[in-house]
Write an enzyme that holds these catalytic residues in place. Sequence first.
Site, mmCIF file in Angstrom:
data_model
loop_
_atom_site.group_PDB
_atom_site.id
_atom_site.type_symbol
_atom_site.label_atom_id
_atom_site.label_comp_id
_atom_site.label_asym_id
_atom_site.label_seq_id
_atom_site.Cartn_x
_atom_site.Cartn_y
_atom_site.Cartn_z
ATOM 1 N N LYS A 81 0.856 -1.189 0.000
ATOM 2 C CA LYS A 81 0.000 0.000 0.000
ATOM 3 C C LYS A 81 0.890 1.235 0.000
ATOM 4 C CE LYS A 81 -4.025 1.853 2.540
ATOM 5 N NZ LYS A 81 -4.915 1.622 3.712
ATOM 6 N N SER A 156 -9.865 1.467 2.519
ATOM 7 C CA SER A 156 -8.978 2.278 1.702
ATOM 8 C C SER A 156 -7.860 1.493 1.016
ATOM 9 C CB SER A 156 -8.338 3.360 2.578
ATOM 10 O OG SER A 156 -7.437 2.765 3.506
ATOM 11 N N SER A 180 -10.026 -0.828 6.802
ATOM 12 C CA SER A 180 -9.419 -0.598 5.488
ATOM 13 C C SER A 180 -8.703 -1.800 4.887
ATOM 14 C CB SER A 180 -8.442 0.581 5.548
ATOM 15 O OG SER A 180 -9.174 1.788 5.470
#
Lengths: 485, 486
Positions: A81, A156, A180
């Site tokens: 990420k 996310s 997330s």
Amino acid sequence: MSPVERFQTAAGVAAAVAAGERSARSVLDEHLARIDEREGEIHAFNHLLADEARARADEIDARIAAGEDVGPLAGVPVALKDNLCTRGIPTTCSSKILDDWRPPYDATVVTRLRDAGAVVIGKTNLDEFAMGSSTENSAFGPTRNPLDTSRVPGGSSGGSAAAVAAGFAPIALGSDTGGSIRQPAALCGVVGAKPTYGRASRYGLIAFASSLDQIGPFARTVEDAALLMEVVGGHDPLDATSIPEPFPDLRGTLGRGVEGLRIGLVEELLGGEGGFQPEVQTRTREAADALEAAGAKVDVVSVPASTYGLSAYYLIAPAEASSNLARFDGVRFGLRDERATMGETYDATRTAGFGAEVKRRIMLGTYALSSGYYDAYYGKAQRVRTMIIDDFDAAYERFDVLLSPASPCVAFPLGDKTADPLTMYLNDVCTIPSSLAGHPAMSVPFGTGAEGLPVGIQVMAPALGEEQMFRVAAALEAAAPGGAR
Amino acid sequence: MTATTASDQGGAFTELPSGYRLVVGLEVHVELHTATKLFCGCPNQFGDDPNTNVCPVCLGLPGSMPVLNAQAMELAMRLGRALHCEVRPSVFARKNYFYPDMPKDYQVSQYDQPTNVDGHLDLPDGTRIGIERAHIEEDTGKSTHVGGGGRIHDAAYSLVDYNRCGVPLVEIVSRPDFRTAEQAKAYVNELRAILVATGVSDAKMEEGSLRVDANVSVHQPDTPFGTRCEIKNINSVRSLGRAIEYEALRQVDLLEAGERVIQQTRHWNEDEGRTHMLRSKEEAEDYRYFPEPDLVPMVPDPARIEAIDAALPRLPAERRAALAEAAGRTLPDESVTIVVDRGLDELALDAVAAGADADRTLTHLQHDLDPDHAANVPAAHLAQLVELETSGALTASQAKQVVAEMGETGKAPEAIAAERGFEAMDTSELEGIVDEAIAANGEAWEKYCAGEQKAQGAIVGHVMKATRGQADGKLVSQLLEQRRSA
């Protein structure tokens, strides 16, 4: 055929590479070919690191040829990420404000991945600063769900979830503040786990809400998730909130079954009062039944304060974010919109650099911490947090793990929920309570819901309860009906 | 305005015009003398090239996290105990405000749960000053504003040195217990002595490792305290006194003119000798304090605190009291205070215990012995030296020279006196030399006899030359006086 069946697992790759049956380079090339094919429509990555990854794979192969043990993730491509710091490689948080910032250091989890022989293949897209549930709040455009590109991957950590679901990498790291990891894992039909707060070092994770943020794995199998968790988990002296206890041997527990485990279905997180898709509710009951059939004792349990989780979360997380994101001020790194005075430069830089959702949360958090409002908002939210912990503690006196859906709905179309932030926030209603409590929780695919899209079941455990959580996850995986598209 | 004339609740107070009285509280920031910074491993070092002692943590780079320096915690607790504070479980908070020399745009500082609370410091004159709290926080970087008036708002550009960023500080907040500027100065001196004695800080105001802000207000006796102003940019103990006195008079003038004192932060300008407004309370920032989630609460171990107490050195107040008692004084006087400040009190106590005259001992230790040479001087040598002096075998000026040489060489006083040929002169021998000198300086002698006291200088000079400085000046004067009045 499900993603799990189509692509090789991390454990499989590592074993083959270490044994010299496959080269790290051929594994990488295979993944790069799939990326070539589909990345255009999915947009999982902010930065694809093909050249760096090739050099790294060749290095792994050379070391293996020299007889070296390169570690448990030998030659395994891994996606990160883009809020995890990578030395010399852009780390953007999908925000314009970080522009082309290249950290001078690696996050602890990245160091541990490298030490385990992994090959970093790219930095994945996210909702800006991890604020969102659909990966539509990215300054670089949304990521699309590989299972249906008209739909979101969740967020996310949508880029990491999509990368794993699309076979761009067997495993990926995300971060989970209020869901997330778990929610995008559910929406993309992969496994996603958030460990106990303090299990994985946050050093080098660009903070959204420090008291909630945790790094965790995405994988297509529970075993791979456990493998990645074992590599990145464990104490780190660079993170003062890191737990000193050694990280358990998760993979060793996966085959132990659920015989005799007490499993509670959390009444408040089953969507009794509406808002949950009926198929999601049905799959959750079926998951409980499957575990019962496997020998667990299942009952319904109440965690009353969990209903206040969302409200408390949307005060605590923005409050911390308002402080964490202050440093993006144009003075020393990232975007700078220079004006006549210091104050005007701050204003112009932050106005130009942050997206709407980030600004919304900074304002919300600034207000919640303001003199005269602190007690009514931040203070009260912290008291709710304590109540939630107390209620969970009571439930865990009677149950080993708790169960709920990971998300009230399956993957939704792009643009469906962007108009109303509150509707978007409701996506996290199931995942937030464990986040506030600091407890481990994970999502495991379990059949399909509307439109044949995957449903994720959330397995929650008390602090440091990763072993029983992964045991239950493995049992769910084994019992899961096939047919995810 | 410095006269302290009467008592206010038992202590001295400054007499201000129109019967106003002064109330001051001090906030003192000290840099802890640690090897590394508060939250990272960078050296805590003054004077290096700008931006050389920095890392991702103290530069506040995204993703970096603080880890508390155990030595800083230890020193802070040591200071707390030296100030008689209660050491409590503590929590760090974030103080949020934007400024370029603070790269995270928040300062990590203890807020509502500081490590040290409710202590006191006793001034040399016996006044007890309450310590509200002594909390730990990180220092900011150092800005240099180039062009304009030297402030960020009108500067052409600003340079920031982040070496100081993250240096551990303790902020010691006194209660508003000062009634005179002298007390405030004495407090800073005393605090400095404690900091040095305990090894907590080098406490150098000139290097900024000790910084003082003063909260000043005035009021009429038996009325509530007045509105206070905080004075910043005080760079020396002397400036502290001047700034307090200036500010107090400014406030009295305002009140006497029928105006109000407005709560504000004011800047002391050393060159102009005045304060000017920096910002008013209305402009004060809302710091939005909240607990620092990247750090965990600190709970002091009672055994640790006991160990700190046991290891605390004797503090200046205690040392002054001991020396004053040994020297037969009811209260510590200036000589006692200076000898303790110079760290020579142990030597003084031992010499007095060995029978040396206390006043002569203190005089030599106050003026004649370099503290860096103290290790060369056993108490027995010092006692012998004082004995030689009080018995008349050495003159005062000879004794002074011998003490200095004892420090430099470590030799015994008799040996030095013998080498230098310092022998007490026979009075009859001296009388002969005095008479020769009178004969050789007839003109001076006449003037002297006519009452011109200064005229004796030429005659005394002659005697000294003839005796190679060994004559006792006092005795020579006495002999001259005898001859004049004869």
